[in-house]
Design an enzyme around this catalytic site. Structure first.
Site, PDB file in Angstrom:
ATOM      1  N   SER A  57      -4.171  -5.185   3.181  1.00 32.06           N
ATOM      2  CA  SER A  57      -3.429  -4.589   4.278  1.00 32.06           C
ATOM      3  C   SER A  57      -4.076  -5.001   5.584  1.00 32.06           C
ATOM      4  CB  SER A  57      -3.419  -3.061   4.149  1.00 32.06           C
ATOM      5  OG  SER A  57      -2.630  -2.483   5.161  1.00 32.06           O
TER       6      SER A  57
ATOM      7  N   HIS B 249      -4.189  -5.918  16.517  1.00 31.10           N
ATOM      8  CA  HIS B 249      -3.834  -5.453  17.857  1.00 31.10           C
ATOM      9  C   HIS B 249      -4.343  -6.465  18.879  1.00 31.10           C
ATOM     10  CE1 HIS B 249      -2.416  -1.514  16.577  1.00 31.10           C
ATOM     11  NE2 HIS B 249      -3.495  -1.385  15.831  1.00 31.10           N
TER      12      HIS B 249
ATOM     13  N   HIS C 112       1.739  -6.019  11.411  1.00 33.95           N
ATOM     14  CA  HIS C 112       1.255  -5.346  10.205  1.00 33.95           C
ATOM     15  C   HIS C 112       1.763  -6.125   8.996  1.00 33.95           C
ATOM     16  CE1 HIS C 112       2.543  -2.584   6.854  1.00 33.95           C
ATOM     17  NE2 HIS C 112       1.244  -2.366   6.853  1.00 33.95           N
TER      18      HIS C 112
ATOM     19  N   ASN D 249       1.240  -6.074   4.480  1.00 35.90           N
ATOM     20  CA  ASN D 249       0.627  -5.420   3.331  1.00 35.90           C
ATOM     21  C   ASN D 249       1.249  -5.981   2.060  1.00 35.90           C
ATOM     22  OD1 ASN D 249       1.233  -2.932   1.272  1.00 35.90           O
ATOM     23  ND2 ASN D 249      -0.823  -2.811   2.111  1.00 35.90           N
ATOM     24  N   VAL D 250       0.412  -6.286   1.088  1.00 39.28           N
ATOM     25  CA  VAL D 250       0.895  -6.600  -0.261  1.00 39.28           C
ATOM     26  C   VAL D 250       0.023  -5.824  -1.239  1.00 39.28           C
ATOM     27  CG1 VAL D 250       2.062  -8.815   0.044  1.00 39.28           C
ATOM     28  CG2 VAL D 250      -0.411  -8.777  -0.131  1.00 39.28           C
ATOM     29  N   ARG D 251       0.649  -5.189  -2.229  1.00 37.05           N
ATOM     30  CA  ARG D 251      -0.106  -4.277  -3.090  1.00 37.05           C
ATOM     31  C   ARG D 251       0.498  -4.233  -4.492  1.00 37.05           C
ATOM     32  NH1 ARG D 251       2.972  -1.764   0.565  1.00 37.05           N
ATOM     33  NH2 ARG D 251       4.550  -0.296  -0.168  1.00 37.05           N
TER      34      ARG D 251
ATOM     35  N   HIS E 159      11.748 -13.106  11.714  1.00 41.12           N
ATOM     36  CA  HIS E 159      12.723 -12.716  10.689  1.00 41.12           C
ATOM     37  C   HIS E 159      13.142 -13.906   9.827  1.00 41.12           C
ATOM     38  CE1 HIS E 159      13.725  -8.433  11.123  1.00 41.12           C
ATOM     39  NE2 HIS E 159      13.219  -8.583  12.335  1.00 41.12           N
TER      40      HIS E 159
ATOM     41  N   HIS F 126      10.846  11.809  14.560  1.00 40.70           N
ATOM     42  CA  HIS F 126      10.646  12.805  15.604  1.00 40.70           C
ATOM     43  C   HIS F 126      10.858  12.224  16.999  1.00 40.70           C
ATOM     44  CE1 HIS F 126       6.773  10.773  15.282  1.00 40.70           C
ATOM     45  NE2 HIS F 126       6.414  11.279  16.446  1.00 40.70           N
TER      46      HIS F 126
END
Length: 302
Positions: A90, A94, A104, A106-108, A143, A173
């Protein structure tokens, strides 16, 4: 099923990305290897106060447990309570220059096992881009690279996982998106083990080409305190998302993970302002009106 092959791939991916970022930034990552008392460990690589990146963290972890927390899988509640292994890479980078977007990736992989029963396993991952000042060229490039990574496995995957990404990286929110999205997949095992693993590798391998050309285009654009101020304000949305909604953060904290590694995604400087609104017609307002709107970038730019 071959967890050892996944372990080797993920460690190699971390190394390749670290080396690529060091070439761009000129500063070296700190490598911090750690062990987890309950089982497993990992390596957190952190670059702070770099020339291009203000804070860049990429972690590899392989953790083992006796009882899987419910947060680990929304789609497989039957896996809760089984013994488990989780491994992944992950990263969150910044940048210093506000014209370079935060990224960002992530591969899991998860596997939950119970004696006498078939293992329950799945892959997850994706990548997404969070600009402060948007450029259509960058959005389309990012993309397009995501689409090309998953296209060999079926034309249905990019639109499906783009929507998953737009839905997931949304601050309910605030009623706004975190960024311009990318692709996001979870609980993925529908291609069988070998092809699902190949799918994950294709996503991980696409990251450098998805992001670094954008960094090279934008890292030397002049900026002022105004742009840095807006960058710090928008980073606040990143913090809010990660602490309220992010499944990886929640899972890490629920499973007694290593806090420093879980929070390596946090930006170094953040600001909140009470009920702030961008000036109409400003570049800051354009981020809201033209970019973080869930646009179908590739249909618009065929």
């Amino acid at each position: 099923m071959n967890p050892t092959a996944i372990f080797d791939y993920l460690q190699g991916l971390q190394t390749r990305i670290v080396e690529a970022i060091e070439l761009v930034d000129g500063k070296r990552f700190l490598h911090d290897s750690w062990q987890r008392a309950e089982g497993g460990g990992g390596t957190s690589c952190m670059l702070e106060e770099g020339n291009v990146f203000e804070r860049a963290g990429i972690g590899f972890s392989h953790v083992i447990g006796n009882k899987l927390p419910p947060s680990a899988s929304v789609a497989h509640p039957e896996a809760a309570g089984r013994s488990w292994q989780a491994m992944g890479v992950s990263l969150v980078f910044h940048p210093r220059n506000p014209y370079v977007p935060t990224v960002h990736m992530n591969v899991r992989f998860f596997v939950a096992e119970k004696p006498g029963e078939e293992p329950i396993w799945w892959f997850g991952g994706g990548m997404d881009l969070t600009p402060y000042y948007g450029f259509e060229e960058d959005a389309v490039h990012f993309h397009r690279t995501c689409r090309d990574a998953v296209a060999p496995f079926g034309e249905q995957y990019y639109p499906r996982f783009k929507k998953e990404c737009d839905d997931y990286f949304y601050l309910k929110h605030r009623k706004e998106a975190r960024g311009i999205g990318g692709i996001f997949f979870d609980d993925f095992n529908e291609l069988g083990f070998e092809q699902s693993f190949a799918f994950q590798r294709s996503v991980g391998d696409a990251f450098i080409n998805a992001y670094l050309p954008i960094v090279q285009r934008r890292k030397d654009i002049p900026y002022s305190e105004r742009e840095r101020d807006f960058q710090a304000y928008r980073r606040g949305r990143y913090v809010e998302f990660n602490l309220i909604y992010d499944r990886g953060t929640i899972f890490g904290l629920q499973s007694n993970g290593r806090t420093e590694s879980i929070l390596l995604s946090m930006p170094p400087i953040v600001k909140w302002r009470y009920d702030w609104k961008p000036e109409a017609g400003s570049p800051e307002a354009r981020l809201y009106s033209d970019f973080i709107t869930g646009r179908d970038w590739l249909t618009e730019h065929k």
